[in-house]
Design a protein around this motif. Sequence first.
Motif, PDB file in Angstrom:
ATOM      1  N   GLU A 539       0.846  -1.193   0.000  1.00 31.94           N
ATOM      2  CA  GLU A 539       0.000   0.000   0.000  1.00 31.94           C
ATOM      3  C   GLU A 539       0.882   1.244   0.000  1.00 31.94           C
ATOM      4  OE1 GLU A 539      -2.649  -0.087   3.302  1.00 31.94           O
ATOM      5  OE2 GLU A 539      -3.392  -2.098   2.850  1.00 31.94           O
ATOM      6  N   ILE A 540       0.733   2.072  -1.028  1.00 32.02           N
ATOM      7  CA  ILE A 540       1.506   3.317  -1.114  1.00 32.02           C
ATOM      8  C   ILE A 540       1.071   4.298  -0.032  1.00 32.02           C
ATOM      9  CG2 ILE A 540      -0.073   4.419  -2.743  1.00 32.02           C
ATOM     10  CD1 ILE A 540       3.760   4.648  -2.812  1.00 32.02           C
ATOM     11  N   SER A 541      -0.148   4.137   0.508  1.00 30.55           N
ATOM     12  CA  SER A 541      -0.647   5.046   1.547  1.00 30.55           C
ATOM     13  C   SER A 541       0.217   5.001   2.794  1.00 30.55           C
ATOM     14  CB  SER A 541      -2.092   4.695   1.909  1.00 30.55           C
ATOM     15  OG  SER A 541      -2.176   3.387   2.437  1.00 30.55           O
ATOM     16  N   ARG A 542       1.001   3.932   2.961  1.00 32.08           N
ATOM     17  CA  ARG A 542       1.845   3.838   4.155  1.00 32.08           C
ATOM     18  C   ARG A 542       2.976   4.861   4.129  1.00 32.08           C
ATOM     19  NH1 ARG A 542       0.051  -0.593   7.154  1.00 32.08           N
ATOM     20  NH2 ARG A 542      -2.000  -1.004   6.271  1.00 32.08           N
ATOM     21  N   VAL A 543       3.265   5.444   2.968  1.00 31.70           N
ATOM     22  CA  VAL A 543       4.248   6.540   2.914  1.00 31.70           C
ATOM     23  C   VAL A 543       3.727   7.720   3.721  1.00 31.70           C
ATOM     24  CG1 VAL A 543       5.448   8.174   1.430  1.00 31.70           C
ATOM     25  CG2 VAL A 543       5.140   5.808   0.679  1.00 31.70           C
ATOM     26  N   ALA A 544       2.462   8.092   3.493  1.00 34.74           N
ATOM     27  CA  ALA A 544       1.858   9.183   4.258  1.00 34.74           C
ATOM     28  C   ALA A 544       1.756   8.821   5.730  1.00 34.74           C
ATOM     29  CB  ALA A 544       0.481   9.516   3.696  1.00 34.74           C
ATOM     30  N   LYS A 545       1.449   7.564   6.027  1.00 34.32           N
ATOM     31  CA  LYS A 545       1.374   7.132   7.424  1.00 34.32           C
ATOM     32  C   LYS A 545       2.734   7.261   8.095  1.00 34.32           C
ATOM     33  CE  LYS A 545      -1.412   5.760   9.626  1.00 34.32           C
ATOM     34  NZ  LYS A 545      -2.196   6.417  10.701  1.00 34.32           N
ATOM     35  N   ALA A 546       3.815   6.932   7.391  1.00 37.37           N
ATOM     36  CA  ALA A 546       5.153   7.061   7.945  1.00 37.37           C
ATOM     37  C   ALA A 546       5.483   8.518   8.268  1.00 37.37           C
ATOM     38  CB  ALA A 546       6.188   6.484   6.982  1.00 37.37           C
ATOM     39  N   VAL A 547       5.113   9.432   7.357  1.00 36.98           N
ATOM     40  CA  VAL A 547       5.333  10.861   7.613  1.00 36.98           C
ATOM     41  C   VAL A 547       4.515  11.311   8.814  1.00 36.98           C
ATOM     42  CG1 VAL A 547       5.040  13.184   6.671  1.00 36.98           C
ATOM     43  CG2 VAL A 547       5.921  11.357   5.210  1.00 36.98           C
ATOM     44  N   GLU A 548       3.275  10.867   8.888  1.00 38.10           N
ATOM     45  CA  GLU A 548       2.424  11.227  10.017  1.00 38.10           C
ATOM     46  C   GLU A 548       3.017  10.736  11.335  1.00 38.10           C
ATOM     47  OE1 GLU A 548      -1.871   9.838  11.823  1.00 38.10           O
ATOM     48  OE2 GLU A 548      -1.603   9.812   9.655  1.00 38.10           O
TER      49      GLU A 548
END
Length: 634
Positions: A539-548
């Motif tokens: 899931e590419i969305s985990r990039v945003a989760k990592a930043v968060e």
Amino acid sequence: MARLLKLARRYWAVTLTIAIGCLGIVLALAGAGSAVAWLFSGYAIAIAAWQAVGMVRDMLRGHWGLDVLAITAIVATVAVGEYIAALLVVLMLTGGEALEDYANRRAKRELDALLTRAPQLAHRVEGDGIVEIHADEVRVGDVLLVRPSEILPVDGTLRSSSATLDESSITGESVPVERHEGDAVLSGAVNGQVAVEIVATATAAESQYQQIVALVAEAADSKAPVVRLADRYAVPFTVFSLSLAAVAWWVSGDPVRFAEVLVLATPCPLLIAAPVAFIGGMSRAARNGVIVKGGGVLELLASARTAVFDKTGTLTRGRPALVAIRAADGFGEDEVLAAVASAEQYSSHVLAASMIEAARERGLPLVEATGARETATNGVQASIGGRAVVVGKFAFVLEHAPDAVRTSIAPGELAVYVAIDGRFAGALLASDRLRDDARETLVRLDALGVHHAVMLTGDAKATADHVAAELGITRVRADCLPADKVDEVRAIVERPVIMVGDGVNDAPVLAAADVGIAMGARGATAASESASAVILVDEISRVAKAVEIGRDTVRIALQSIWVGIVVSVGLMLIAAFGVIPATVGAVLQEVVDLITILAALRAIGGRLDDRAPRTVVPAPEPGAALGTRPAGSS
């Protein structure tokens, strides 16, 4: 009871301090008050001397810490006869170290779970017998028996007809998945209730789970820059505290005032809270399917301004899907697709799995070939139900069907041509679809302060521009070689820069970026080795989760540092006026330490992260995605 005894042995200094306190209470009740004073004072001085040895060693290594304040406070309280306060300062000092260790163990629980579950043994099938060997002794091609509820020791392919596997430790998917004969299976997955056989495709060191364990071990041993920043406060805080205590003594003329200030000048939060917060952040990231190689990575993620993405397998699925069937006159769409899918069962081309999947979705039967031959970089020929089927590039099909004609394709599409019994049967169009969460991820990153998005790809410009337009990315560089990507990332002004990729060719640019994030769910590649963080779920969305998570962790770490400083300074100023007795001050500081450490543990996160959607990484079809034949296109 056993757990309490274990904790008592682990934190023996705290246990001994409490025991000394209890003995003092007994002696006081027996009327031996002077003995209590000597007992508490002697024990406190002994602990101060023990701590002083470690402090001197740190100073010789050039590290000036805050232990000098605690040691000075112990000596000062003993000197002015505040022996109860001295014992409380000792309890605070030893208890703070115990809290640090306990909090770190709590925060690292998710990371440690990977390490403790690493498969150690394997059962190799040798003739009619089974030999138990260490996982490190497994070689590629070995047939291994995996018993019910055992962990798969290495990556392999399933030899048994089917298996039910728990892949939650690898993919984050809580529901067991079904695998069939020939499917790829990953080390670290837990077998179901039926024993199965697998054929090893990698050694233990090269397998998915061991690669993850190596990343986790690297992550757990790190120390973030913000933690070192906390260490820098040690000297000015020590000087301020000693100066304030000395002024209070000089103004009041009472040496007790010096001790009263110093018992409140032992800021364990400054020493402990920041490391706990960063370890908690790494633990939270691991629970969300992202292995972060250090607290410093979280700090860079928190301040990132630019996100650079590879295209294939990152912003797109990396598995082209059928989008259209253009059957020639005399042929039906289902007829063409069934013939292609049946032939592609014997192909190693990346499109084979897509064609087979599309046929199955339409309920079309796949016929076994009586003969099949693949021509590298061109296509496959097969005899399907007595018919000669040719699938591949236009030039290859034209050799077998002179009436073949090219078809038009849009940017981002691939064409596979088909001939049946020497006649042109049509073309199938496939496209590498965008990930469902790609656009949402870019929007989320922008909201988190990562305002600049860039796409770097080795694909043709028309394809790159088409994908970028769909996502709203305006900065695009196509036809990139690995070295070109490195140069592009180094030239970006808006830093720190995050680079997200998935392939071996992305390894150099992932290492060159401020934060390299590898989409490692499909295997432990060179990308994972060189990246700063690895996403374990597809899931590419985990990039945003990592930043968060990075932003939350840094915010909590800095909050913890400043809470420790402000509260300690405030209490010291009050104590300078003689309002807080030394014994009460020691108790207050203990409470402040506990509250601040618990506040730092907020970085671990709560149940909201646990409900984040997770997907299973699909296993490749038998023989699929193994070759390098270019897509059959014009």
